[in-house]
Design an enzyme around this catalytic site. Structure first.
Site, mmCIF file in Angstrom:
data_model
loop_
_atom_site.group_PDB
_atom_site.id
_atom_site.type_symbol
_atom_site.label_atom_id
_atom_site.label_comp_id
_atom_site.label_asym_id
_atom_site.label_seq_id
_atom_site.Cartn_x
_atom_site.Cartn_y
_atom_site.Cartn_z
ATOM 1 N N SER A 98 39.508 -34.923 26.540
ATOM 2 C CA SER A 98 38.226 -34.928 25.697
ATOM 3 C C SER A 98 38.056 -33.396 25.910
ATOM 4 C CB SER A 98 36.821 -35.720 26.418
ATOM 5 O OG SER A 98 35.629 -34.699 26.096
ATOM 6 N N TYR B 252 30.565 -37.910 32.918
ATOM 7 C CA TYR B 252 31.429 -37.967 32.030
ATOM 8 C C TYR B 252 32.310 -36.801 32.270
ATOM 9 C CZ TYR B 252 33.466 -38.400 27.685
ATOM 10 O OH TYR B 252 34.466 -38.423 26.573
#
Length: 243
Positions: free
Chosen positions: A135, A148
């Site tokens: 990511s 996250y």
């Protein structure tokens, strides 16, 4: 034909990538918590449906063992399974929700990588490839994303270490960092999401097929070549300069 196991294969990036590998003629193992979405991903192909929870080491070992028994070797793993939380300052998030995210995103990736690494170092010919889904948050945080973001920074550490430790066993490890691929998880981008300056803004997105083709490219390289890190993102998303 070459073989790959894909975690989180029941939806989103995992499903798109699995279908790209199926179309390219690979043997594909589909890992996810529920059988029904994996069966939908499989369609009429000969892909293996391997339902399991990536946080359960025994279940992961069993799933990888089934794939190994079917194919004789495992050439690649796309370590893709992950979850996210609604954006919020860390003190507004429940500790149990944070623990679950870390368990899935970090320990799930570690457990799957461990299973793949153990098989790849013992098989003949020795070796294989592990591709971790990082990511863009592995580099730059989005507002309200502490759990996250820290989980994806951990993935970068995993990638670097596996890449180093894998050299002795002909195991290559790389990471794909994805930004605003249009999946169910990213629909909010098209409606407006919080920005670093406190405003709300619609963000550009890209077709998830571009992620799938990028992972396929990484996996098709010979083991003496490796994409260490690749960023694939919607060109105009506010990543460069985020913050």
């Amino acid at each position: 034909m070459p073989s790959i196991i894909i975690t989180g294969a029941g939806s989103g990036v995992g499903r798109a990538t699995a279908q790209a590998f199926i179309a390219a003629g690979w043997d594909v193992g589909l890992v996810g918590r529920r059988s029904a979405p994996l069966t939908q991903t499989k369609g009429d192909s000969n892909a293996l449906v391997l339902p399991c929870d990536v946080t359960d080491a025994a279940a992961v070992d069993a799933a990888f063992g089934k794939a190994l028994a079917a194919w004789g070797r495992i050439d690649a793993l796309f370590n893709n399974a992950g979850v996210s939380l609604k954006g919020a300052p860390i003190d507004e998030l429940a500790v149990d929700d944070i623990r679950n995210l870390i368990d899935v995103n970090v320990m799930g990736a570690v457990i799957a990588a461990r299973a793949a690494f153990g098989i790849m170092r013992k098989q003949d010919p020795q070796g294989g490839r592990i591709i971790n889904n990082g990511s863009v948050s592995a580099s730059v945080p989005r507002w309200g994303s502490a759990p996250y973001t820290l989980s994806k920074h951990a993935i970068t550490g995993l990638t670097r270490t596996l890449s180093l430790d894998g050299r002795a066993f002909n195991i290559a490890c790389g990471q794909i960092d994805i930004g605003n691929a249009l999946t169910d998880m990213a629909v909010a981008m098209t409606k407006g999401v919080p920005q670093a300056d406190g405003s709300m803004a619609v963000e550009p997105v890209m077709d998830v097929a571009h992620v799938a083709s990028s992972v396929l490219h990484m996996a098709q390289l010979p083991l003496d070549a490796n994409v260490q890190f690749m960023t694939v993102m919607a060109s105009a998303m506010p990543f460069i300069g985020r913050g």
